[in-house]
Design a protein around this motif. Structure first.
Motif, mmCIF file in Angstrom:
data_model
loop_
_atom_site.group_PDB
_atom_site.id
_atom_site.type_symbol
_atom_site.label_atom_id
_atom_site.label_comp_id
_atom_site.label_asym_id
_atom_site.label_seq_id
_atom_site.Cartn_x
_atom_site.Cartn_y
_atom_site.Cartn_z
ATOM 1 N N ARG A 10 34.941 -11.219 2.652
ATOM 2 C CA ARG A 10 33.973 -12.055 3.398
ATOM 3 C C ARG A 10 33.589 -13.451 2.730
ATOM 4 N NH1 ARG A 10 33.604 -13.679 8.066
ATOM 5 N NH2 ARG A 10 34.048 -11.311 8.661
ATOM 6 N N SER B 247 31.217 4.311 -1.676
ATOM 7 C CA SER B 247 30.692 3.331 -0.885
ATOM 8 C C SER B 247 30.150 2.008 -1.363
ATOM 9 C CB SER B 247 29.409 4.114 -0.089
ATOM 10 O OG SER B 247 28.928 3.001 1.075
ATOM 11 N N HIS B 248 29.731 1.943 -2.345
ATOM 12 C CA HIS B 248 29.057 0.823 -3.281
ATOM 13 C C HIS B 248 30.383 0.043 -3.506
ATOM 14 C CE1 HIS B 248 26.744 -1.716 -5.498
ATOM 15 N NE2 HIS B 248 27.356 -1.672 -6.643
ATOM 16 N N GLU C 227 28.541 8.035 -2.772
ATOM 17 C CA GLU C 227 27.737 6.888 -2.796
ATOM 18 C C GLU C 227 28.308 5.649 -3.854
ATOM 19 O OE1 GLU C 227 24.040 8.566 -4.482
ATOM 20 O OE2 GLU C 227 23.520 9.015 -2.431
ATOM 21 N N GLU D 293 33.279 0.091 -2.294
ATOM 22 C CA GLU D 293 34.096 -0.633 -0.759
ATOM 23 C C GLU D 293 33.116 -1.611 -0.285
ATOM 24 O OE1 GLU D 293 34.490 2.353 1.875
ATOM 25 O OE2 GLU D 293 35.572 3.745 0.517
ATOM 26 N N ASN D 294 31.864 -1.675 -0.442
ATOM 27 C CA ASN D 294 30.928 -2.664 0.060
ATOM 28 C C ASN D 294 31.077 -3.903 -0.683
ATOM 29 O OD1 ASN D 294 29.797 -0.977 2.274
ATOM 30 N ND2 ASN D 294 28.316 -0.453 1.003
ATOM 31 N N LEU D 295 31.085 -3.661 -2.087
ATOM 32 C CA LEU D 295 31.519 -4.849 -2.935
ATOM 33 C C LEU D 295 32.784 -5.646 -2.671
ATOM 34 C CD1 LEU D 295 30.222 -3.717 -6.580
ATOM 35 C CD2 LEU D 295 29.071 -5.119 -4.991
ATOM 36 N N GLN D 296 33.771 -4.747 -2.411
ATOM 37 C CA GLN D 296 34.943 -5.197 -2.023
ATOM 38 C C GLN D 296 35.099 -5.967 -0.615
ATOM 39 O OE1 GLN D 296 37.667 -5.561 -4.070
ATOM 40 N NE2 GLN D 296 36.717 -4.280 -5.831
ATOM 41 N N ALA D 297 34.326 -5.471 0.294
ATOM 42 C CA ALA D 297 34.307 -5.967 1.792
ATOM 43 C C ALA D 297 33.437 -7.360 1.349
ATOM 44 C CB ALA D 297 33.688 -5.132 2.611
ATOM 45 N N HIS D 298 32.492 -7.350 0.619
ATOM 46 C CA HIS D 298 31.791 -8.869 0.675
ATOM 47 C C HIS D 298 32.405 -9.801 0.042
ATOM 48 C CE1 HIS D 298 28.117 -11.035 0.060
ATOM 49 N NE2 HIS D 298 28.410 -11.165 -1.083
#
Length: 421
Positions: free
Chosen positions: A129, A118-119, A115, A121-126
């Motif tokens: 973007r 994943s959090h 978890e 990775e989501n921050l880096q992907a955001h």
């Protein structure tokens, strides 16, 4: 992180600033051949935003690799534990319950790490973007506002490199550009630099372990140099048996590729730290730690696709080169001219004159003069080389060009053409 700017006018790397500055200026200054519309200038400018996108993308990939290794290690340990319990013929009920409880606890820990990963990775992907959206939002109508944001990004980059993290964070927060800057990346590097300046190689070796595959791919010697320094410190402390054991474990694997350096440092066991022989005495000097700091900065910038110099210095050199003329150094130079100030004159001294005065640019690769017959070309990371050199490189590598300074790989179509008179 305090990545110091390279001194102007000394060494081949120092020439990068003026070279880039003069050519970047040549792109932006209106001429008969260069694009004149705002939209055309914006298109050419966006091609130089390589670092802006490369840094968060590399950080994103690193986060994914770290999370993958962590989970893979934990899952392997769980499977091994289950196999041991299953293969055990003589296990009591209490031991079985204890083993199952331990496995459940470990699985819960893996779930928590998944978890958290994943959090992250989501921050880096955001963040990636957000940067793509920021570049996509640039157009001729809001060019002034967009350039203002760019200036703030450049200032935050400079503050982060000079270790002014609080000031950088406040500027980013007040301007609402936290997702457009990389303060956290520089804070990661600061831990390694502080360790090296305290003569500790632990943080640097941990960084090498985290980026082992990338460093191996780029054929980096940084880890080997750290190991050499640690060996030298053991010799300095006269702990010779431990130094020999250390060399067998950590230095011998490098012997096949770096035999001369390996032999040289092993000779310190015989000559000792108090030697007066210059060849070996230099290995015990404090400046070796400064060398490791400089080496780490280069490896760090190469890993993330950054320029070695702060972006502020590059842009400042470009602006000064555009303004620099022989008239600026005359006594009757107007006070409105920035180069009438001694501080700006000193900064502009090693830079070429603006293109109206036929500045001379020399290619870093071929050492040939760049002129109208052999014009300069700008790579997406801002480095400049002659058209002849880049064409030859592209022909040898199926249309691909590798920057000799940063390792950036791009195609010939990605280049920005510069114009000089």
């Amino acid at each position: 992180m305090e990545i110091d700017p390279l001194p102007n006018g000394s060494g081949s790397n120092a020439a990068t600033g003026p070279e880039t500055a003069a050519t970047t200026t040549a792109i932006t200054v209106t001429s008969n051949t260069a694009p004149s519309s705002k939209l055309s200038h914006l298109t050419e400018s966006l091609k130089l935003e390589h670092q802006f996108l490369r840094v968060p993308f590399e950080h994103f990939k690193k986060t994914i690799r770290t999370n993958h290794r962590t989970v893979e290690k934990e899952v392997s340990a769980v499977i091994s534990s289950v196999t041991d319990v299953a293969d055990s013929d003589e296990i009591s009920k209490d031991d079985a319950i204890l083993s199952l409880t331990s496995l459940v606890s470990r699985l819960q820990g893996i779930k928590r790490k998944l978890e958290e990963g994943s959090h992250a990775e989501n921050l880096q992907a955001h963040r990636c973007r957000a940067r793509l959206d920021h570049l996509d939002s640039a157009d001729a109508e809001n060019l002034s506002e967009w350039n203002n944001v760019r200036l703030k990004r450049v200032l935050v980059d400079y503050m982060s490199r000079m270790s002014y993290y609080d000031s950088a964070m406040k500027l980013a927060e007040s301007s609402n550009i936290q997702e457009l800057v990389d303060i956290d990346v520089f804070q990661e590097a600061k831990k390694v630099i502080d360790g090296l300046r305290n003569q500790e190689v632990g943080p640097a070796l941990a960084w090498c372990a985290d980026n082992k595959s990338r460093l191996k791919k780029s054929k980096s010697k940084f880890e080997f140099q750290l190991r050499l320094q640690e060996f030298v410190e053991l010799v300095r402390a006269e702990n010779y048996m431990r130094a020999i054991s250390y060399a067998r474990r950590y230095l011998s694997p490098w012997g096949a590729t770096h035999l001369k350096e390996f032999q040289r440092v092993m000779a310190t066991l015989a000559v000792r730290s108090h030697t007066e022989c210059a060849k070996y005495k230099v290995l015990f000097e404090p400046k070796q730690w400064d060398f490791l700091v400089d080496q780490f900065k280069q490896e760090f910038c190469r890993l993330y696709g950054m320029t070695l110099e702060p972006l502020l210095l590059t842009y400042l050199q470009a602006g000064l080169s555009a303004l620099k003329t022989p008239y600026c150094y005359e006594d009757d130079c107007t006070k409105e001219d920035p180069l009438s100030q001694d501080s700006f004159r000193k900064l502009a001294m090693p830079l070429p004159y603006s293109k109206q005065h036929h500045s001379k640019l020399v290619c870093y690769i071929t050492k040939e003069l760049m002129d109208t017959e052999n014009p300069p070309q700008v790579l997406p990371n801002g480095y400049v080389y002659s058209t002849k050199a880049l064409k030859e490189m592209a022909e040898k590598n199926n249309g691909k060009i590798t920057c000799p300074r940063t390792g950036l790989v791009c195609s010939y179509s990605d280049l920005v053409k510069a114009y000089i008179s």
